[in-house]
Enzyme design. Structure first.
Site, PDB file in Angstrom:
ATOM      1  N   LYS A  52       0.846  -1.201   0.000  1.00  0.00           N
ATOM      2  CA  LYS A  52       0.000   0.000   0.000  1.00  0.00           C
ATOM      3  C   LYS A  52       0.886   1.258   0.000  1.00  0.00           C
ATOM      4  O   LYS A  52       0.602   2.213  -0.716  1.00  0.00           O
ATOM      5  CB  LYS A  52      -0.947  -0.009   1.217  1.00  0.00           C
ATOM      6  CG  LYS A  52      -2.075  -1.031   1.064  1.00  0.00           C
ATOM      7  CD  LYS A  52      -2.862  -1.278   2.348  1.00  0.00           C
ATOM      8  CE  LYS A  52      -3.855  -2.408   2.150  1.00  0.00           C
ATOM      9  NZ  LYS A  52      -4.572  -2.780   3.383  1.00  0.00           N
ATOM     10  N   GLN A  96      -5.066  -1.555   9.484  1.00  0.00           N
ATOM     11  CA  GLN A  96      -4.899  -2.889   8.919  1.00  0.00           C
ATOM     12  C   GLN A  96      -5.495  -3.932   9.862  1.00  0.00           C
ATOM     13  O   GLN A  96      -5.198  -3.936  11.058  1.00  0.00           O
ATOM     14  CB  GLN A  96      -3.399  -3.154   8.663  1.00  0.00           C
ATOM     15  CG  GLN A  96      -3.100  -4.447   7.928  1.00  0.00           C
ATOM     16  CD  GLN A  96      -3.635  -4.492   6.506  1.00  0.00           C
ATOM     17  OE1 GLN A  96      -3.737  -3.472   5.833  1.00  0.00           O
ATOM     18  NE2 GLN A  96      -4.001  -5.669   6.043  1.00  0.00           N
ATOM     19  N   ASP A 119     -11.377   2.778   3.788  1.00  0.00           N
ATOM     20  CA  ASP A 119     -11.594   1.330   3.751  1.00  0.00           C
ATOM     21  C   ASP A 119     -13.094   0.999   3.788  1.00  0.00           C
ATOM     22  O   ASP A 119     -13.484  -0.153   3.604  1.00  0.00           O
ATOM     23  CB  ASP A 119     -10.920   0.685   4.976  1.00  0.00           C
ATOM     24  CG  ASP A 119      -9.808  -0.271   4.580  1.00  0.00           C
ATOM     25  OD1 ASP A 119      -9.766  -0.669   3.408  1.00  0.00           O
ATOM     26  OD2 ASP A 119      -8.986  -0.605   5.457  1.00  0.00           O
TER      27      ASP A 119
HETATM   28  N1  GUN Z   1      -7.108  -7.061   6.120  1.00  0.00           N
HETATM   29  C1  GUN Z   1      -7.462  -7.857   5.093  1.00  0.00           C
HETATM   30  N2  GUN Z   1      -8.007  -7.137   4.092  1.00  0.00           N
HETATM   31  C2  GUN Z   1      -8.010  -5.848   4.500  1.00  0.00           C
HETATM   32  C3  GUN Z   1      -8.449  -4.632   3.912  1.00  0.00           C
HETATM   33  O1  GUN Z   1      -8.968  -4.568   2.803  1.00  0.00           O
HETATM   34  N3  GUN Z   1      -8.273  -3.532   4.677  1.00  0.00           N
HETATM   35  C4  GUN Z   1      -7.722  -3.569   5.903  1.00  0.00           C
HETATM   36  N4  GUN Z   1      -7.602  -2.438   6.577  1.00  0.00           N
HETATM   37  N5  GUN Z   1      -7.305  -4.676   6.487  1.00  0.00           N
HETATM   38  C5  GUN Z   1      -7.449  -5.809   5.786  1.00  0.00           C
END
Ligand code: GUN
Length: 291
Positions: A52, A96, A119
């Site tokens: 990211k 996350q 998100d």
């Molecule tokens: N953990 C697994 N997939 C994701 C996601 O799309 N966003 C976040 N923040 N954590 C995750």
């Protein structure tokens, strides 16, 4: 059988985001900013966060990662999020997941300013999405919808089976499909007979983290199969939740792993952060006009 190429679609989206960042920079003197909060030392989570950060850099975003040990308290995480909520250089905040078990994930997600919730996990945005109102939408299901759009795959009236009912993937995926007038079935670990559902589906979407869960005899001829799973096998290979070799020959469209949904998740995160920054820029311009 046609492969749905997530890698090239992701690149197309990222190129667009990059060009829009240039516009924001020259016209508003503004750089979109994303803050990522990561707790603990799970290698997969750290790998995602690195990807990211790299993607942010590529499109010209400002990005900052708050990496914290899993001994951190809930209040300390809340303090960091509050700081990011109040930071005018940050337009997107991502925590996350998963978080360590001593942290109440829902409580943390609800602290994020819904306007910076790129998100789409805050209950405010989830509620708006379910009501088919404009909102931030979780990046993985949004990426799948972008794939359907790009490949002109009609959803209205289609029988779609979503395998997996998580808050991150399955539930938002089902809502988005319903908003497009698909007939949606959500299956999960307690579903009695998974095959009975998948075999009748025009579209099967799976994201549960079980290699080869979807086998050749579980999909009908001509089905569209979207594989959201990412699993590392003992021999080091990266595979999805679909037995790709055997299932793909029956499909009209299928996503590969890697190179399918995975790259789309990152592209949608960038797109959501850009949209957030543009909304903040607009708000600022309107305030200036009113002065
Ligand atoms: N953990 C697994 N997939 C994701 C996601 O799309 N966003 C976040 N923040 N954590 C995750």
């Amino acid at each position: 059988m046609q492969l749905i190429d997530g890698k090239s679609l992701s690149k197309k989206v990222q190129d667009f985001v990059k060009s829009e960042v240039e516009v924001l920079k020259t016209e508003q003197g503004m750089v979109p900013g994303l803050a990522v909060v990561i707790v603990g030392d799970d290698p997969a989570s750290h790998a995602y966060v690195s990807m990211k950060e790299k993607a942010c850099k590529n499109v010209g975003f400002y990005s900052i990662a708050h990496k914290m040990p899993d001994t951190i308290t809930q209040d300390e995480i809340i303090a960091i999020i509050t700081m990011m909520n109040n930071n005018p250089h940050i337009h997107g905040i991502l925590v996350q997941l998963p978080l360590p078990s001593h942290i109440d994930t829902n409580k943390i997600l609800e602290v994020i300013d819904p306007k910076k919730d790129v998100d789409g996990f805050h209950a405010y945005n989830v509620g708006r999405m379910v009501s088919n109102l404009e909102s931030f939408v979780a990046c993985t299901p949004l990426g799948v919808m972008k794939m359907f759009e790009e490949y002109n795959i009609e959803l209205e009236g289609k029988d779609v089976v979503v395998v997996g009912a998580s808050n991150i993937v399955g539930k938002p995926m089902a809502s988005l499909l319903l908003n497009k007038n698909a007939t949606v079935t959500i299956t999960h670990i307690y579903t009695k007979d998974l095959k009975q559902h998948t075999l009748n589906a025009d579209i099967v979407i799976v994201g549960v983290g079980v290699p080869s869960l979807i086998k050749e005899d579980m999909v009908k001829e001509g089905a569209i199969v979207i594989d959201i799973g990412i699993n590392r096998l003992d021999d080091g290979r990266l595979v999805g939740d679909v037995d790709f070799e055997k299932v793909s020959s029956k499909c009209s469209y299928i996503t590969p792993v890697p190179g399918g949904v995975g790259p789309m998740t990152i592209a949608m995160l960038l797109q959501n952060t850009l949209i957030s920054a543009q909304a903040f820029a607009q708000e600022k311009a309107e305030l200036n006009e009113a002065d």
